[in-house]
Design a protein around this motif. Structure first.
Motif, PDB file in Angstrom:
ATOM      1  N   CYS A   1       6.186  22.087  -3.032  1.00 44.58           N
ATOM      2  CA  CYS A   1       5.612  23.120  -2.806  1.00 44.58           C
ATOM      3  C   CYS A   1       4.089  23.568  -3.769  1.00 44.58           C
ATOM      4  CB  CYS A   1       6.626  24.225  -3.610  1.00 44.58           C
ATOM      5  SG  CYS A   1       5.899  26.031  -3.839  1.00 44.58           S
ATOM      6  N   SER A   2       3.277  24.148  -3.456  1.00 46.55           N
ATOM      7  CA  SER A   2       1.879  24.265  -3.948  1.00 46.55           C
ATOM      8  C   SER A   2       1.994  25.158  -5.241  1.00 46.55           C
ATOM      9  CB  SER A   2       0.864  24.826  -2.927  1.00 46.55           C
ATOM     10  OG  SER A   2       1.457  26.063  -2.539  1.00 46.55           O
ATOM     11  N   PHE A   3       3.096  25.676  -5.468  1.00 48.61           N
ATOM     12  CA  PHE A   3       3.284  26.503  -6.767  1.00 48.61           C
ATOM     13  C   PHE A   3       3.149  25.278  -7.773  1.00 48.61           C
ATOM     14  CE2 PHE A   3       6.987  29.855  -6.033  1.00 48.61           C
ATOM     15  CZ  PHE A   3       5.953  30.376  -4.969  1.00 48.61           C
ATOM     16  N   SER A   4       3.451  23.984  -7.903  1.00 47.32           N
ATOM     17  CA  SER A   4       3.310  23.180  -8.722  1.00 47.32           C
ATOM     18  C   SER A   4       1.641  22.719  -8.923  1.00 47.32           C
ATOM     19  CB  SER A   4       4.158  21.603  -8.230  1.00 47.32           C
ATOM     20  OG  SER A   4       5.321  22.003  -8.283  1.00 47.32           O
ATOM     21  N   PHE A   5       0.964  22.681  -7.868  1.00 46.04           N
ATOM     22  CA  PHE A   5      -0.184  22.421  -8.112  1.00 46.04           C
ATOM     23  C   PHE A   5      -1.214  23.655  -8.592  1.00 46.04           C
ATOM     24  CE2 PHE A   5      -1.415  22.353  -3.293  1.00 46.04           C
ATOM     25  CZ  PHE A   5      -2.344  23.222  -3.448  1.00 46.04           C
ATOM     26  N   GLU A   6      -0.688  24.627  -8.339  1.00 42.23           N
ATOM     27  CA  GLU A   6      -1.315  25.977  -8.732  1.00 42.23           C
ATOM     28  C   GLU A   6      -1.378  25.856 -10.195  1.00 42.23           C
ATOM     29  OE1 GLU A   6       0.212  29.111  -6.539  1.00 42.23           O
ATOM     30  OE2 GLU A   6      -1.142  28.961  -4.982  1.00 42.23           O
ATOM     31  N   SER A   7      -0.397  25.873 -10.821  1.00 44.81           N
ATOM     32  CA  SER A   7      -0.129  25.891 -12.379  1.00 44.81           C
ATOM     33  C   SER A   7      -1.087  24.645 -12.934  1.00 44.81           C
ATOM     34  CB  SER A   7       1.155  25.710 -12.637  1.00 44.81           C
ATOM     35  OG  SER A   7       1.690  24.370 -12.337  1.00 44.81           O
TER      36      SER A   7
ATOM     37  N   ALA B   1      -4.313  14.034  -7.349  1.00 50.37           N
ATOM     38  CA  ALA B   1      -3.525  13.382  -8.228  1.00 50.37           C
ATOM     39  C   ALA B   1      -2.009  13.631  -7.922  1.00 50.37           C
ATOM     40  CB  ALA B   1      -3.956  13.498  -9.769  1.00 50.37           C
ATOM     41  N   MET B   2      -1.575  14.600  -7.346  1.00 52.60           N
ATOM     42  CA  MET B   2      -0.411  15.332  -7.063  1.00 52.60           C
ATOM     43  C   MET B   2      -0.111  15.092  -5.598  1.00 52.60           C
ATOM     44  SD  MET B   2      -0.580  18.432  -9.757  1.00 52.60           S
ATOM     45  CE  MET B   2       1.470  18.546  -9.896  1.00 52.60           C
ATOM     46  N   PRO B   3       0.156  13.649  -4.894  1.00 49.81           N
ATOM     47  CA  PRO B   3       0.152  13.760  -3.493  1.00 49.81           C
ATOM     48  C   PRO B   3       1.794  14.267  -3.203  1.00 49.81           C
ATOM     49  CG  PRO B   3       0.398  11.612  -4.733  1.00 49.81           C
ATOM     50  CD  PRO B   3       0.065  12.753  -5.838  1.00 49.81           C
ATOM     51  N   LYS B   4       2.826  14.500  -4.160  1.00 48.75           N
ATOM     52  CA  LYS B   4       4.023  15.137  -3.817  1.00 48.75           C
ATOM     53  C   LYS B   4       4.022  16.375  -3.588  1.00 48.75           C
ATOM     54  CE  LYS B   4       6.694  11.297  -5.698  1.00 48.75           C
ATOM     55  NZ  LYS B   4       7.861  10.957  -6.611  1.00 48.75           N
ATOM     56  N   VAL B   5       3.184  16.996  -3.955  1.00 51.24           N
ATOM     57  CA  VAL B   5       2.851  18.456  -3.701  1.00 51.24           C
ATOM     58  C   VAL B   5       1.545  18.806  -2.828  1.00 51.24           C
ATOM     59  CG1 VAL B   5       4.397  19.506  -5.333  1.00 51.24           C
ATOM     60  CG2 VAL B   5       2.204  18.822  -5.984  1.00 51.24           C
ATOM     61  N   HIS B   6       1.513  18.059  -1.818  1.00 52.54           N
ATOM     62  CA  HIS B   6       0.527  18.192  -0.721  1.00 52.54           C
ATOM     63  C   HIS B   6      -0.729  17.665  -1.294  1.00 52.54           C
ATOM     64  CE1 HIS B   6       3.061  20.960   1.021  1.00 52.54           C
ATOM     65  NE2 HIS B   6       2.978  21.981   0.240  1.00 52.54           N
TER      66      HIS B   6
ATOM     67  N   PRO C   1     -14.294  28.504   0.349  1.00 50.27           N
ATOM     68  CA  PRO C   1     -12.793  28.193   0.883  1.00 50.27           C
ATOM     69  C   PRO C   1     -12.326  27.050   1.287  1.00 50.27           C
ATOM     70  CG  PRO C   1     -14.242  28.702   2.790  1.00 50.27           C
ATOM     71  CD  PRO C   1     -15.128  28.883   1.790  1.00 50.27           C
ATOM     72  N   VAL C   2     -11.445  26.569   0.304  1.00 47.24           N
ATOM     73  CA  VAL C   2     -10.912  25.376   0.146  1.00 47.24           C
ATOM     74  C   VAL C   2      -9.391  25.238   0.824  1.00 47.24           C
ATOM     75  CG1 VAL C   2     -10.390  23.405  -0.977  1.00 47.24           C
ATOM     76  CG2 VAL C   2     -12.194  24.927  -1.729  1.00 47.24           C
ATOM     77  N   PHE C   3      -9.036  24.357   1.826  1.00 45.96           N
ATOM     78  CA  PHE C   3      -7.887  24.347   2.571  1.00 45.96           C
ATOM     79  C   PHE C   3      -7.092  23.314   2.022  1.00 45.96           C
ATOM     80  CE2 PHE C   3     -11.108  26.496   4.849  1.00 45.96           C
ATOM     81  CZ  PHE C   3     -10.500  27.532   5.138  1.00 45.96           C
ATOM     82  N   TRP C   4      -5.785  23.537   1.738  1.00 45.92           N
ATOM     83  CA  TRP C   4      -4.843  22.435   1.642  1.00 45.92           C
ATOM     84  C   TRP C   4      -3.735  22.009   2.652  1.00 45.92           C
ATOM     85  CZ3 TRP C   4      -7.407  24.570  -2.548  1.00 45.92           C
ATOM     86  CH2 TRP C   4      -7.839  23.841  -3.534  1.00 45.92           C
ATOM     87  N   PRO C   5      -3.042  21.339   2.725  1.00 43.60           N
ATOM     88  CA  PRO C   5      -2.042  21.192   3.680  1.00 43.60           C
ATOM     89  C   PRO C   5      -1.016  22.044   2.978  1.00 43.60           C
ATOM     90  CG  PRO C   5      -2.684  18.828   3.132  1.00 43.60           C
ATOM     91  CD  PRO C   5      -3.561  19.826   2.228  1.00 43.60           C
ATOM     92  N   CYS C   6      -0.142  22.580   3.831  1.00 45.34           N
ATOM     93  CA  CYS C   6       0.798  23.781   3.682  1.00 45.34           C
ATOM     94  C   CYS C   6       2.288  23.369   4.029  1.00 45.34           C
ATOM     95  CB  CYS C   6       0.243  25.169   3.973  1.00 45.34           C
ATOM     96  SG  CYS C   6       1.608  26.309   3.752  1.00 45.34           S
ATOM     97  N   GLY C   7       3.243  23.571   2.978  1.00 44.51           N
ATOM     98  CA  GLY C   7       4.655  23.356   3.279  1.00 44.51           C
ATOM     99  C   GLY C   7       5.322  24.303   4.515  1.00 44.51           C
TER     100      GLY C   7
ATOM    101  N   MET D   1      12.986  30.068  -4.161  1.00 52.43           N
ATOM    102  CA  MET D   1      12.888  28.588  -4.006  1.00 52.43           C
ATOM    103  C   MET D   1      13.876  27.889  -5.117  1.00 52.43           C
ATOM    104  SD  MET D   1       9.834  28.533  -2.625  1.00 52.43           S
ATOM    105  CE  MET D   1       9.102  27.047  -3.116  1.00 52.43           C
ATOM    106  N   LEU D   2      14.300  26.653  -4.932  1.00 46.51           N
ATOM    107  CA  LEU D   2      15.112  25.992  -5.925  1.00 46.51           C
ATOM    108  C   LEU D   2      14.198  25.773  -7.455  1.00 46.51           C
ATOM    109  CD1 LEU D   2      17.750  24.777  -6.684  1.00 46.51           C
ATOM    110  CD2 LEU D   2      16.579  22.456  -6.096  1.00 46.51           C
TER     111      LEU D   2
END
Lengths: 264, 264
Positions: free
Chosen positions: B119-125, B183-188, B222-228, B251-252
């Protein structure tokens, strides 16, 4: 004048192999291009195996999975026939090697799923490019590989321990070797152990379980990487009815450069 | 004195949620710990979906897949009950939202496979830690998300286009934002597009397909990321008989720190 085999492009080599005109190991061909391991399984085992690779990506780095029944790929090679483009295949029945063949066309079934798995050939060329000698290449032998006591994560029917490959690296170059390979997770990535074979259940470095022993010189450290023999090993343990693999050293030559297997 | 919710550990929060004492969104809880999206599918769809995630890892980064029928995990949380530890679930039948519930225990079946998705929550932090403002957090709204014309790689029944999230980034910080998320491929991982929404089929940034519009200031790109949202979208298109997901924002909370989702 005929050009030498070393000058052939990946697709030219695949055509040659497809026509049965080249049936030998692929080492040294199409320098710089990724070569891939093969496991072909019936669809009823494919889910457990795909999950096993998802849970154990270091020893089982999946490059591409075919659609069931398809002999084509979409990412790693365009003009391709999975049933003919490996120089040699092995047919396993109930986990036992039944025969070696140069085409599996006559064995093809609609329920077969092909898994292309990354190979340490790709990171060896990057190590050499970084100025690090790869002993098994210098000595022109197969890399030494060892069974370990490192448990893998279970998935359905599949379980077992990791197989590792070993390369002796001069102490001063160990960190560089870690950095170079860590950047290539699709071909096993960073080492799993440095310098202490006994910690992972390896008793004698001169008696590998697969491949050939290599010289370890004064001042060199044995470095261990997750090895692509692992998935084949794990599959054979459950003695499946029918499996096809490539014959050792007889790999698929893909259209993708090794350098593109690095982190994007 | 009672401690505030923000001080609870991931496992304490899961207990609270399991007992039905917390049923609200999880944003802001257990700071620094990974939160995960959920898709639960019957086993007969699990192979195609797992293959779809393997072929489309950027929009569908799988953190962990449960064993069929199991309500446990092995990697992302120890003391866990997948049927009770999300504050809210959605039950879909034939692709239609049927009900929202706080436990799916009564719906559980032996053939259900749970997919935890990054989830992108992880890269936002991580963006905030790098000194980059995340506008949707500042404005306390949901991130704006858009359908695109970027085709995904098909796998069995599953196909469709990518959904992206958008964050406005000051021009001078765009490169840093790329580096932090790459650097965070597991969150997009890295963005898929920078600065040209029309090139990926987005007409109006103030009219997102999901979530809320955010302000784009002078000098911001505007920057666009793949989304869950992508995997849920793709699943619903085939109108499967039965699917469980988390309710948006509910979320979990896992035991794994966001920082450990970076390249190892």
């Amino acid at each position: 004048m005929l050009k030498s085999l070393e000058e052939y492009s990946p697709v030219e080599l695949r055509h040659l192999i497809r026509e049965g005109k080249y049936t030998k190991p692929t080492s040294g061909l199409a320098a710089g291009y990724t070569q891939a391991n093969l496991v072909i399984l019936p669809k009823d085992l494919a889910y457990d195996f795909l999950l096993f690779t998802q849970r154990n990506p270091a020893p089982c780095p999946v490059l591409e999975v075919s659609d069931a029944g398809s002999r084509k790929l979409k990412e790693f090679a365009k003009d391709i026939d999975l049933a003919n483009d490996f120089p040699k295949y092995r047919i396993y029945r109930k986990g036992r090697l039944d025969e070696e063949v140069t085409s599996v066309e006559s064995f093809w079934r609609d329920d077969l799923v092909s898994f292309l798995i990354g190979c340490s050939f790709s990171f060896e060329s990057e190590l050499i490019a970084a100025g690090i000698e790869v002993r098994n290449i210098t000595q022109k032998v197969n890399v030494p590989m060892f069974n370990t006591n490192i448990p893998l994560k279970k998935a359905g029917k599949f379980h077992g321990n990791m197989v590792v490959s070993m390369r002796p690296i001069p102490e001063k170059q160990v960190i560089k070797a870690v950095k170079v390979t860590a950047a290539m997770p699709k071909v096993h990535g960073a080492p799993i152990q440095i310098g202490s074979p006994q910690h992972i259940g390896i008793a004698d470095l001169q008696r590998p379980d697969y491949g050939d022993a290599v010289e370890i010189k004064q001042g060199e450290v044995p470095v261990f990487w997750p090895c692509g023999v692992t998935p084949q090993n794990v599959i054979m343990q459950i003695k499946p009815e029918f499996v096809i693999t490539h014959a050792p050293g007889h790999m698929l030559i893909t259209d993708v450069k090794n350098t593109s297997l690095k982190y994007e």
